[in-house]
Write a protein that holds these residues in place. Structure first.
Motif, short mmCIF file in Angstrom:
data_model
loop_
_atom_site.label_atom_id
_atom_site.label_comp_id
_atom_site.label_asym_id
_atom_site.label_seq_id
_atom_site.Cartn_x
_atom_site.Cartn_y
_atom_site.Cartn_z
N ILE A 50 0.63 -1.25 0.13
CA ILE A 50 0.01 0.05 -0.01
C ILE A 50 0.84 1.18 -0.02
O ILE A 50 0.61 2.07 -0.77
N ASP A 51 1.94 1.22 0.77
CA ASP A 51 2.75 2.41 0.87
C ASP A 51 3.31 2.61 -0.38
O ASP A 51 3.67 4.05 -0.90
N ALA A 52 3.77 1.58 -1.04
CA ALA A 52 4.52 1.63 -2.34
C ALA A 52 3.53 2.22 -3.49
O ALA A 52 3.94 3.01 -4.31
N ALA A 53 2.47 1.69 -3.24
CA ALA A 53 1.23 2.13 -4.07
C ALA A 53 1.25 3.69 -3.92
O ALA A 53 0.81 4.34 -5.24
N ILE A 54 0.80 4.30 -2.70
CA ILE A 54 0.80 5.74 -2.53
C ILE A 54 1.98 6.42 -3.01
O ILE A 54 1.76 7.58 -3.63
N GLU A 55 3.14 5.97 -2.92
CA GLU A 55 4.23 6.74 -3.50
C GLU A 55 4.42 6.67 -5.09
O GLU A 55 4.53 7.74 -5.37
N ALA A 56 3.68 5.59 -5.66
CA ALA A 56 3.62 5.67 -7.00
C ALA A 56 2.91 6.52 -7.43
O ALA A 56 2.75 7.49 -8.43
N ALA A 57 1.47 6.83 -6.67
CA ALA A 57 0.42 7.78 -7.23
C ALA A 57 0.92 9.04 -6.87
O ALA A 57 0.39 10.09 -7.77
N LYS A 58 1.75 9.41 -5.80
CA LYS A 58 2.35 10.70 -5.64
C LYS A 58 3.13 10.96 -7.07
O LYS A 58 2.95 12.28 -7.48
N LEU A 59 4.00 10.26 -7.42
CA LEU A 59 4.63 10.52 -8.70
C LEU A 59 3.78 10.86 -9.87
O LEU A 59 4.09 11.72 -10.66
N GLU A 64 1.28 14.35 -13.67
CA GLU A 64 -0.15 14.54 -14.53
C GLU A 64 -1.12 15.51 -13.84
O GLU A 64 -1.92 16.03 -14.55
N LYS A 65 -1.05 15.82 -12.52
CA LYS A 65 -2.12 16.61 -11.84
C LYS A 65 -1.47 17.81 -11.31
O LYS A 65 -2.28 19.01 -11.04
N TRP A 66 -0.53 17.68 -10.68
CA TRP A 66 0.38 18.80 -9.60
C TRP A 66 1.23 19.75 -10.43
O TRP A 66 1.81 20.41 -9.65
N ASN A 67 1.13 20.00 -11.43
CA ASN A 67 2.03 20.82 -12.18
C ASN A 67 3.52 20.56 -11.93
O ASN A 67 4.17 21.69 -12.13
N GLY A 68 4.01 19.30 -11.84
CA GLY A 68 5.28 18.91 -11.85
C GLY A 68 5.90 19.15 -10.42
O GLY A 68 7.10 18.88 -10.03
N MET A 144 -6.74 16.51 -7.44
CA MET A 144 -6.56 17.99 -6.98
C MET A 144 -8.10 18.43 -6.99
O MET A 144 -8.79 18.35 -8.11
N PHE A 145 -8.59 18.79 -5.99
CA PHE A 145 -10.02 19.15 -5.76
C PHE A 145 -10.15 20.46 -4.77
O PHE A 145 -9.93 20.13 -3.68
N GLY A 146 -10.79 21.43 -5.53
CA GLY A 146 -10.82 22.69 -4.60
C GLY A 146 -9.60 23.15 -3.89
O GLY A 146 -9.62 23.60 -2.98
N GLY A 147 -8.56 23.01 -4.65
CA GLY A 147 -7.21 23.29 -4.33
C GLY A 147 -6.43 22.49 -3.54
O GLY A 147 -5.39 22.51 -3.20
N LYS A 148 -7.28 21.29 -3.02
CA LYS A 148 -6.56 20.50 -2.30
C LYS A 148 -6.00 19.22 -2.96
O LYS A 148 -6.70 18.70 -3.92
N LYS A 149 -4.67 18.86 -2.68
CA LYS A 149 -4.12 17.79 -3.46
C LYS A 149 -3.69 16.72 -2.46
O LYS A 149 -3.67 16.73 -1.31
N GLY A 150 -4.21 15.36 -2.82
CA GLY A 150 -4.12 14.42 -2.13
C GLY A 150 -4.15 12.97 -2.87
O GLY A 150 -4.14 12.84 -3.97
N ILE A 151 -4.17 11.85 -2.13
CA ILE A 151 -4.23 10.51 -2.81
C ILE A 151 -5.53 9.84 -2.37
O ILE A 151 -5.99 9.85 -1.14
N GLY A 152 -6.34 9.22 -3.33
CA GLY A 152 -7.76 8.91 -3.16
C GLY A 152 -7.39 7.30 -3.20
O GLY A 152 -6.37 6.88 -3.67
N CYS A 153 -8.55 6.32 -2.94
CA CYS A 153 -8.54 5.17 -3.15
C CYS A 153 -9.81 4.65 -3.95
O CYS A 153 -10.67 4.95 -3.35
#
Length: 201
Positions: A50-59, A64-68, A144-153
């Motif tokens: 799970i931790d590895a998948a979250i790190e991959a989602a951050k990359l 793709e979403k957070w302007n680099g 990225m939703f309403g200015g908030k950046k995060g990881i969903g599931c």
């Protein structure tokens, strides 16, 4: 990259199960299929994946979403069941103790497949409930939703492995409320009791 964000858990427990009908906790919210997943802290392998998948989602989010730029604090969907809920600071329920906790959901037009331990579809909806044990396939994704950046599931297929004690919100079994139908014995004669007088026949 998508495969790196995908995890099939080991044996977990399910809570707040809404797998056959989309549900919204608050009026006006989008209704979704969802379940809260309790991963035992002893399952180090699942937590590491799970931790590895979250790190991959951050990359993926950075690309793709957070302007680099990856924000210094990214909202993480996995919580410590021995801690407190981030939403209200209240302790998690007793069933969460000793577990990692996260909620996975799917949009109303993407119902999850639900199968038994043999891989056959579960038709009887009463067999799927909060408190049962099983495995689940989930995909972590950046948002990225309403200015908030995060990881969903995201919620994928669910496999029920075994029954467990039902968690709140479910009706009690008749046998638990009324007993099993065996008349109490009084040690006299047949043990049958007159239901009107309460005395032995």
């Amino acid at each position: 990259m998508d495969n790196l964000c995908n995890v099939t858990t080991g044996k977990v427990r399910f809570s707040y199960v809404h797998l056959y009908k989309p549900y919204a906790y608050q009026q006006g919210q989008e209704e979704k299929y969802q379940a809260t997943v309790l991963v035992p802290k002893s399952d180090v392998d699942t937590k590491a994946r799970i931790d590895a998948a979250i790190e991959a989602a951050k990359l993926k989010g950075t690309a793709e979403k957070w302007n680099g730029v990856c924000p210094p604090i990214v909202s993480n969907p996995v919580y410590d069941g021995d801690g407190v809920r981030p939403s209200d600071g209240m302790a998690f329920g007793p069933e969460c103790k000793g577990h990692w906790v996260f909620t996975a959901s799917a949009k109303a037009d993407y119902p999850p497949e639900i199968v038994d331990s043999m891989g056959n579809p579960i038709i009887n909806q009463s067999e799927v409930y909060s408190g049962m044990y099983g495995r689940v396939n989930v995909t972590f994704f950046p948002y990225m939703f309403g200015g908030k950046k995060g990881i969903g599931c995201g919620l994928g297929p669910v496999q029920k492995l075994e029954d467990g004690e039902a968690l709140g919100g479910s009706a009690p079994k008749a046998s638990a409320v009324f007993g099993t139908g065996v008349q109490p014995t009084d040690g006299v004669g047949t043990g049958r009791v007159n239901p009107i007088t309460g005395l032995p026949w």
